[in-house]
Scaffold this motif. Structure first.
Motif, PDB file in Angstrom:
ATOM      1  N   GLU A  14     -50.079 -21.737 -21.847  1.00 13.60           N
ATOM      2  CA  GLU A  14     -50.241 -20.778 -22.939  1.00 13.60           C
ATOM      3  C   GLU A  14     -50.732 -19.417 -22.423  1.00 13.60           C
ATOM      4  OE1 GLU A  14     -52.480 -22.397 -26.209  1.00 13.60           O
ATOM      5  OE2 GLU A  14     -51.071 -24.049 -26.473  1.00 13.60           O
ATOM      6  N   PRO A  15     -49.899 -18.759 -21.612  1.00 15.52           N
ATOM      7  CA  PRO A  15     -50.308 -17.485 -21.008  1.00 15.52           C
ATOM      8  C   PRO A  15     -50.432 -16.377 -22.048  1.00 15.52           C
ATOM      9  CG  PRO A  15     -47.983 -17.852 -20.648  1.00 15.52           C
ATOM     10  CD  PRO A  15     -48.517 -19.106 -21.278  1.00 15.52           C
ATOM     11  N   ASP A  16     -51.183 -15.345 -21.681  1.00 15.53           N
ATOM     12  CA  ASP A  16     -51.332 -14.174 -22.539  1.00 15.53           C
ATOM     13  C   ASP A  16     -50.137 -13.234 -22.387  1.00 15.53           C
ATOM     14  OD1 ASP A  16     -54.088 -14.675 -23.572  1.00 15.53           O
ATOM     15  OD2 ASP A  16     -54.517 -14.667 -21.424  1.00 15.53           O
ATOM     16  N   LEU A  17     -49.423 -13.355 -21.257  1.00 19.30           N
ATOM     17  CA  LEU A  17     -48.262 -12.510 -20.976  1.00 19.30           C
ATOM     18  C   LEU A  17     -47.398 -13.222 -19.947  1.00 19.30           C
ATOM     19  CD1 LEU A  17     -48.040  -8.759 -20.659  1.00 19.30           C
ATOM     20  CD2 LEU A  17     -47.338 -10.036 -18.659  1.00 19.30           C
ATOM     21  N   ILE A  18     -46.097 -12.945 -19.991  1.00 20.86           N
ATOM     22  CA  ILE A  18     -45.160 -13.533 -19.033  1.00 20.86           C
ATOM     23  C   ILE A  18     -44.400 -12.428 -18.317  1.00 20.86           C
ATOM     24  CG2 ILE A  18     -43.057 -14.927 -18.798  1.00 20.86           C
ATOM     25  CD1 ILE A  18     -44.088 -16.595 -21.193  1.00 20.86           C
ATOM     26  N   LEU A  19     -44.342 -12.520 -16.989  1.00 19.90           N
ATOM     27  CA  LEU A  19     -43.460 -11.679 -16.171  1.00 19.90           C
ATOM     28  C   LEU A  19     -42.240 -12.539 -15.865  1.00 19.90           C
ATOM     29  CD1 LEU A  19     -45.925  -9.995 -13.648  1.00 19.90           C
ATOM     30  CD2 LEU A  19     -44.953  -9.034 -15.743  1.00 19.90           C
ATOM     31  N   LEU A  20     -41.069 -12.084 -16.271  1.00 23.82           N
ATOM     32  CA  LEU A  20     -39.872 -12.918 -16.238  1.00 23.82           C
ATOM     33  C   LEU A  20     -38.752 -12.282 -15.429  1.00 23.82           C
ATOM     34  CD1 LEU A  20     -38.227 -15.353 -17.383  1.00 23.82           C
ATOM     35  CD2 LEU A  20     -37.728 -13.901 -19.369  1.00 23.82           C
ATOM     36  N   ASP A  21     -38.284 -13.010 -14.423  1.00 25.41           N
ATOM     37  CA  ASP A  21     -37.088 -12.633 -13.682  1.00 25.41           C
ATOM     38  C   ASP A  21     -35.885 -13.113 -14.496  1.00 25.41           C
ATOM     39  OD1 ASP A  21     -35.323 -11.878 -11.674  1.00 25.41           O
ATOM     40  OD2 ASP A  21     -35.690 -13.662 -10.460  1.00 25.41           O
ATOM     41  N   LEU A  22     -34.781 -12.404 -14.427  1.00 19.55           N
ATOM     42  CA  LEU A  22     -33.581 -12.839 -15.147  1.00 19.55           C
ATOM     43  C   LEU A  22     -32.738 -13.799 -14.334  1.00 19.55           C
ATOM     44  CD1 LEU A  22     -32.425  -9.537 -16.888  1.00 19.55           C
ATOM     45  CD2 LEU A  22     -33.706 -11.450 -17.872  1.00 19.55           C
ATOM     46  N   GLY A  23     -32.704 -13.623 -13.012  1.00 17.86           N
ATOM     47  CA  GLY A  23     -31.864 -14.464 -12.155  1.00 17.86           C
ATOM     48  C   GLY A  23     -32.621 -15.685 -11.677  1.00 17.86           C
ATOM     49  N   LEU A  24     -32.592 -16.748 -12.476  1.00 16.51           N
ATOM     50  CA  LEU A  24     -33.354 -17.961 -12.158  1.00 16.51           C
ATOM     51  C   LEU A  24     -32.429 -19.154 -11.989  1.00 16.51           C
ATOM     52  CD1 LEU A  24     -36.102 -17.612 -14.909  1.00 16.51           C
ATOM     53  CD2 LEU A  24     -36.442 -17.279 -12.456  1.00 16.51           C
ATOM     54  N   PRO A  25     -32.806 -20.092 -11.132  1.00 13.45           N
ATOM     55  CA  PRO A  25     -32.074 -21.359 -11.089  1.00 13.45           C
ATOM     56  C   PRO A  25     -32.314 -22.124 -12.399  1.00 13.45           C
ATOM     57  CG  PRO A  25     -33.555 -21.127  -9.179  1.00 13.45           C
ATOM     58  CD  PRO A  25     -33.855 -20.009 -10.125  1.00 13.45           C
ATOM     59  N   GLY A  26     -31.350 -22.899 -12.821  1.00 14.62           N
ATOM     60  CA  GLY A  26     -31.524 -23.744 -13.995  1.00 14.62           C
ATOM     61  C   GLY A  26     -31.330 -23.023 -15.324  1.00 14.62           C
ATOM     62  N   ASP A  70     -30.708 -18.622 -16.890  1.00 15.82           N
ATOM     63  CA  ASP A  70     -31.259 -17.296 -16.630  1.00 15.82           C
ATOM     64  C   ASP A  70     -32.433 -16.958 -17.548  1.00 15.82           C
ATOM     65  OD1 ASP A  70     -30.148 -16.469 -19.046  1.00 15.82           O
ATOM     66  OD2 ASP A  70     -28.660 -15.169 -18.135  1.00 15.82           O
ATOM     67  N   GLY A  71     -33.033 -15.805 -17.292  1.00 20.02           N
ATOM     68  CA  GLY A  71     -34.184 -15.372 -18.071  1.00 20.02           C
ATOM     69  C   GLY A  71     -33.871 -15.180 -19.546  1.00 20.02           C
ATOM     70  N   PHE A  72     -32.626 -14.849 -19.883  1.00 19.57           N
ATOM     71  CA  PHE A  72     -32.262 -14.716 -21.287  1.00 19.57           C
ATOM     72  C   PHE A  72     -32.364 -16.049 -22.012  1.00 19.57           C
ATOM     73  CE2 PHE A  72     -29.996 -10.960 -19.524  1.00 19.57           C
ATOM     74  CZ  PHE A  72     -30.692  -9.990 -20.244  1.00 19.57           C
ATOM     75  N   LEU A  73     -32.030 -17.125 -21.326  1.00 14.01           N
ATOM     76  CA  LEU A  73     -32.183 -18.464 -21.898  1.00 14.01           C
ATOM     77  C   LEU A  73     -33.657 -18.756 -22.174  1.00 14.01           C
ATOM     78  CD1 LEU A  73     -30.841 -21.243 -22.577  1.00 14.01           C
ATOM     79  CD2 LEU A  73     -31.391 -21.893 -20.231  1.00 14.01           C
ATOM     80  N   VAL A  74     -34.516 -18.388 -21.222  1.00 14.37           N
ATOM     81  CA  VAL A  74     -35.963 -18.582 -21.395  1.00 14.37           C
ATOM     82  C   VAL A  74     -36.462 -17.780 -22.600  1.00 14.37           C
ATOM     83  CG1 VAL A  74     -38.238 -18.252 -20.339  1.00 14.37           C
ATOM     84  CG2 VAL A  74     -36.332 -19.090 -18.949  1.00 14.37           C
ATOM     85  N   LEU A  75     -36.072 -16.517 -22.690  1.00 17.81           N
ATOM     86  CA  LEU A  75     -36.482 -15.680 -23.829  1.00 17.81           C
ATOM     87  C   LEU A  75     -36.030 -16.300 -25.148  1.00 17.81           C
ATOM     88  CD1 LEU A  75     -35.787 -12.013 -22.662  1.00 17.81           C
ATOM     89  CD2 LEU A  75     -37.947 -12.889 -23.546  1.00 17.81           C
ATOM     90  N   ASP A  76     -34.804 -16.750 -25.202  1.00 20.52           N
ATOM     91  CA  ASP A  76     -34.257 -17.335 -26.425  1.00 20.52           C
ATOM     92  C   ASP A  76     -35.010 -18.607 -26.824  1.00 20.52           C
ATOM     93  OD1 ASP A  76     -32.221 -17.347 -28.519  1.00 20.52           O
ATOM     94  OD2 ASP A  76     -31.508 -19.170 -27.522  1.00 20.52           O
ATOM     95  N   ARG A  77     -35.271 -19.458 -25.862  1.00 22.49           N
ATOM     96  CA  ARG A  77     -35.954 -20.726 -26.170  1.00 22.49           C
ATOM     97  C   ARG A  77     -37.414 -20.514 -26.550  1.00 22.49           C
ATOM     98  NH1 ARG A  77     -32.963 -24.918 -22.280  1.00 22.49           N
ATOM     99  NH2 ARG A  77     -31.010 -24.900 -23.425  1.00 22.49           N
ATOM    100  N   MET A  78     -38.039 -19.487 -25.987  1.00 22.55           N
ATOM    101  CA  MET A  78     -39.444 -19.203 -26.321  1.00 22.55           C
ATOM    102  C   MET A  78     -39.611 -18.884 -27.806  1.00 22.55           C
ATOM    103  SD  MET A  78     -40.927 -16.946 -23.169  1.00 22.55           S
ATOM    104  CE  MET A  78     -42.200 -16.294 -24.237  1.00 22.55           C
ATOM    105  N   LYS A  79     -38.601 -18.248 -28.399  1.00 20.60           N
ATOM    106  CA  LYS A  79     -38.678 -17.878 -29.817  1.00 20.60           C
ATOM    107  C   LYS A  79     -38.835 -19.097 -30.723  1.00 20.60           C
ATOM    108  CE  LYS A  79     -35.734 -13.832 -29.298  1.00 20.60           C
ATOM    109  NZ  LYS A  79     -34.415 -13.272 -29.595  1.00 20.60           N
TER     110      LYS A  79
END
Length: 123
Positions: free
Chosen positions: A47-59, A61-70
């Motif tokens: 439960e971080p206060d902020l996330i630094l997110l790379d877009l080019g990730l294995p498994g 991309d960062g857009f998938l992470v952003l979408d799922r976080m919502k």
């Protein structure tokens, strides 16, 4: 006073290490994830206060992470700053539209990144 925790989602170990050193020197706690799958799991746990997110990730991309976080109540309002080597012309507006607070092109200007982190944490 509690220190803010920042989750660094970055697959490059050298960049992760450099960000960790800079953030800890600025009195932040840190957590790490190296791929999109672990990113969501660790974000839910830490439960971080902020996330630094790379877009080019294995498994995924960062857009998938952003979408799922919502769709995760505990993370839906967590500020995200994208730090990516991807072309900003093609990705900056998409990242901001997906909910990122800011977009930084690698290599990142550390002073500008730290100011963006401070601004995002004050919201």
């Amino acid at each position: 006073m509690d220190r803010n925790k920042i989750l660094i989602i970055e697959d490059d170990p050298d960049l992760r290490r450099g960000l960790n050193i800079r953030l800890r020197a600025s009195n932040y706690d840190t957590a790490f994830a190296a791929d999109a799958v672990m990113a969501l799991s660790i974000a839910k746990k830490e439960e971080p206060d902020l996330i630094l997110l790379d877009l080019g990730l294995p498994g995924g991309d960062g857009f998938l992470v952003l979408d799922r976080m919502k769709n995760i109540a505990a993370l839906a309002c967590t500020p995200v700053i994208v730090v990516s080597a991807r072309d900003p012309k093609a990705n900056e507006q998409r990242a901001l539209a997906a909910g990122a607070e800011a977009f930084f092109q690698k290599p990142v200007d550390n002073d500008q990144l730290m100011k963006a982190i401070q601004r995002a944490l004050m919201k």
